[in-house]
Design an enzyme around this catalytic site. Structure first.
Site, PDB file in Angstrom:
ATOM      1  N   ARG A 134      11.522   3.977   2.596  1.00 56.97           N
ATOM      2  CA  ARG A 134      11.255   3.053   3.710  1.00 56.97           C
ATOM      3  C   ARG A 134      12.518   2.260   3.954  1.00 56.97           C
ATOM      4  O   ARG A 134      13.168   1.809   3.002  1.00 56.97           O
ATOM      5  CB  ARG A 134      10.115   2.108   3.322  1.00 56.97           C
ATOM      6  CG  ARG A 134       9.979   0.946   4.287  1.00 56.97           C
ATOM      7  CD  ARG A 134       8.744   0.137   4.031  1.00 56.97           C
ATOM      8  NE  ARG A 134       7.551   0.869   4.426  1.00 56.97           N
ATOM      9  CZ  ARG A 134       6.325   0.326   4.486  1.00 56.97           C
ATOM     10  NH1 ARG A 134       6.158  -0.940   4.146  1.00 56.97           N
ATOM     11  NH2 ARG A 134       5.296   1.044   4.859  1.00 56.97           N
TER      12      ARG A 134
ATOM     13  N   LYS B  92      25.780  -3.756  -3.684  1.00 56.14           N
ATOM     14  CA  LYS B  92      27.233  -3.719  -3.949  1.00 56.14           C
ATOM     15  C   LYS B  92      27.993  -3.112  -2.780  1.00 56.14           C
ATOM     16  O   LYS B  92      29.195  -2.916  -2.842  1.00 56.14           O
ATOM     17  CB  LYS B  92      27.507  -2.857  -5.183  1.00 56.14           C
ATOM     18  CG  LYS B  92      26.864  -3.322  -6.461  1.00 56.14           C
ATOM     19  CD  LYS B  92      27.311  -2.359  -7.572  1.00 56.14           C
ATOM     20  CE  LYS B  92      26.531  -2.604  -8.848  1.00 56.14           C
ATOM     21  NZ  LYS B  92      26.803  -1.527  -9.830  1.00 56.14           N
TER      22      LYS B  92
ATOM     23  N   ARG C   9       0.800  -1.221   0.000  1.00 55.45           N
ATOM     24  CA  ARG C   9       0.000   0.000   0.000  1.00 55.45           C
ATOM     25  C   ARG C   9       0.835   1.274   0.000  1.00 55.45           C
ATOM     26  O   ARG C   9       0.536   2.214  -0.737  1.00 55.45           O
ATOM     27  CB  ARG C   9      -0.920   0.055   1.243  1.00 55.45           C
ATOM     28  CG  ARG C   9      -2.237  -0.639   1.062  1.00 55.45           C
ATOM     29  CD  ARG C   9      -2.733  -1.160   2.387  1.00 55.45           C
ATOM     30  NE  ARG C   9      -1.830  -2.216   2.802  1.00 55.45           N
ATOM     31  CZ  ARG C   9      -2.033  -3.503   2.499  1.00 55.45           C
ATOM     32  NH1 ARG C   9      -3.110  -3.878   1.910  1.00 55.45           N
ATOM     33  NH2 ARG C   9      -1.136  -4.420   2.827  1.00 55.45           N
ATOM     34  N   THR C  10       1.858   1.325   0.848  1.00 58.94           N
ATOM     35  CA  THR C  10       2.560   2.604   0.980  1.00 58.94           C
ATOM     36  C   THR C  10       3.254   2.959  -0.332  1.00 58.94           C
ATOM     37  O   THR C  10       3.082   4.061  -0.864  1.00 58.94           O
ATOM     38  CB  THR C  10       3.563   2.552   2.156  1.00 58.94           C
ATOM     39  OG1 THR C  10       2.845   2.162   3.320  1.00 58.94           O
ATOM     40  CG2 THR C  10       4.200   3.898   2.395  1.00 58.94           C
TER      41      THR C  10
ATOM     42  N   HIS D 123       5.932   6.033  11.247  1.00 63.26           N
ATOM     43  CA  HIS D 123       5.329   5.877   9.902  1.00 63.26           C
ATOM     44  C   HIS D 123       4.341   7.033   9.706  1.00 63.26           C
ATOM     45  O   HIS D 123       3.132   6.852   9.718  1.00 63.26           O
ATOM     46  CB  HIS D 123       4.627   4.515   9.827  1.00 63.26           C
ATOM     47  CG  HIS D 123       4.223   4.089   8.455  1.00 63.26           C
ATOM     48  ND1 HIS D 123       4.182   4.929   7.373  1.00 63.26           N
ATOM     49  CD2 HIS D 123       3.822   2.872   7.984  1.00 63.26           C
ATOM     50  CE1 HIS D 123       3.777   4.244   6.304  1.00 63.26           C
ATOM     51  NE2 HIS D 123       3.549   3.001   6.648  1.00 63.26           N
TER      52      HIS D 123
HETATM   53  C1  NCD Z   1       2.233  -0.916   8.153  1.00 67.50           C
HETATM   54  C2  NCD Z   1       3.748  -0.768   8.176  1.00 67.50           C
HETATM   55  O1  NCD Z   1       4.419  -0.979   7.154  1.00 67.50           O
HETATM   56  O2  NCD Z   1       4.230  -0.397   9.221  1.00 67.50           O
HETATM   57  N1  NCD Z   1       1.743  -1.110   6.871  1.00 67.50           N
HETATM   58  C3  NCD Z   1       1.465  -0.021   6.083  1.00 67.50           C
HETATM   59  O3  NCD Z   1       2.332   0.745   5.729  1.00 67.50           O
HETATM   60  N2  NCD Z   1       0.185   0.191   5.746  1.00 67.50           N
HETATM   61  C4  NCD Z   1       1.742  -1.897   9.132  1.00 67.50           C
HETATM   62  C5  NCD Z   1       2.291  -3.297   9.091  1.00 67.50           C
HETATM   63  O4  NCD Z   1       3.148  -3.620   8.276  1.00 67.50           O
HETATM   64  O5  NCD Z   1       1.829  -4.086   9.912  1.00 67.50           O
END
Ligand code: NCD
Length: 307
Positions: free
Chosen positions: A101, A80, A51-52, A129
């Site tokens: 991320r 590398k 999703r993100t 997050h």
């Molecule tokens: C969350 C995350 O990546 O922290 N997911 C997300 O970005 N919607 C929650 C999770 O992974 O449990």
């Protein structure tokens, strides 16, 4: 240069500006279809995501911009041995804004020190997050019409769940918010967060079952036990199914409860709950795209205002 590393990097007013813009974009997406033509978003994902990453990409494409990036560290020069700093400096020469991320807490913050463009933290280890929090705030505000005066229950892996940490940081700034932290003792919210709640005199309680607090809650924020952050598989197996929300447990809940989950879900919400009108986790998914459109546009405008 403005980045979004921690949700409190934005004032309450700035967050509301992003949420207002996100609401406008939902109401009239066509009005924004060309507004970032020629601009480039880089998505640097050193950790898995559905999703993100895809909502960031969809957001930029929906504004007429373009996207480049990678979705795992092994397909970049990290494999590398390149340092994160050099990767960020490089990618910031190819893009106008970066969403990243990383499994290490603090990596986006470190990256922001070397970047020539704004950095958005799309999740750093078990820490923060902030863009999930924007999604959560937008969803709560659209459901309840407010972000103040409510009892917010957070349930599951409150230790490693970065979405929980950022959501507490954001909601503690609104009046009349009370937190109910529902977790097994091993997965309690880290002390640095409860210490801050105590310091600010924000009411919170730590409990072990959702049944004992269900009738009080206005929001129930369920989370997945974060398997990838455990040192020991046996502990994960023991704790993974501690909470399973099902229609039976919701019998005592308020009629206007909102049930949120950042997703992915594993077992913690039975699919039987999905048709309950109080379940809004797929509304969160939809809102996530629009609030990221609003965020990207806002950060790029702040950059232009400076120039
Ligand atoms: C969350 C995350 O990546 O922290 N997911 C997300 O970005 N919607 C929650 C999770 O992974 O449990």
């Amino acid at each position: 240069m403005r980045h979004l590393i921690d949700i409190t990097d934005f004032t309450v007013e700035e967050i509301e500006h992003v949420l207002d813009l996100g609401d406008k974009m939902i109401a009239d997406p066509a009005a924004y279809r060309e507004c970032l033509r020629g601009r480039i978003l880089a998505t640097l994902f050193f950790e898995p995501s559905t999703r993100t990453r895809l909502s960031f990409e969809s957001a930029m494409l929906s504004l007429g911009g373009s996207v480049l990036g990678f979705s795992s560290a092994d397909s970049s020069s990290t494999a590398k041995g390149e340092s994160l700093m050099d990767t960020i400096r490089t990618v910031s020469c190819y893009s106008d804004i970066i969403a990243m991320r990383h499994p290490k807490e603090g990596a986006p913050m470190a990256g922001s020190l070397k970047s020539y463009v704004p950095i958005i933290n799309a999740g750093d280890g078990g820490h923060n997050h902030p863009t999930q929090t924007l999604t959560d705030l937008m969803t709560i505000r659209r459901q309840k019409g407010r972000l103040s005066n409510m009892v917010v229950g957070l349930c599951g892996d409150l230790k490693f769940g970065r979405t929980v940490h950022s959501l507490i940081g954001a909601m503690s700034r609104y009046e009349g918010v009370e937190f109910v932290l529902i977790s097994p003792p091993e997965l309690k919210v880290p002390a640095y967060i409860t210490d801050e709640l105590k310091r600010k005199e924000i009411p919170f309680r730590e409990v072990e079952t959702m049944e004992e607090v269900m009738p009080e809650l206005d929001i129930l924020y369920m989370t997945r036990v974060q398997k990838e952050r455990f040192f020991n598989e046996a502990d994960y197996i023991r704790l993974k199914d501690t909470y399973i929300l099902d229609p039976e447990k919701l019998r005592t809940a308020k009629a206007d409860l909102s049930i949120l989950h950042p997703l992915p879900r594993v077992n913690e919400i039975s699919t039987k709950v999905d048709d309950d009108p109080r379940a809004v986790y797929f509304d969160q998914v939809r809102n996530g795209r629009f609030v990221r459109m609003a965020l990207i546009k806002t950060l790029l405008e702040w950059e232009e205002m400076k120039a």
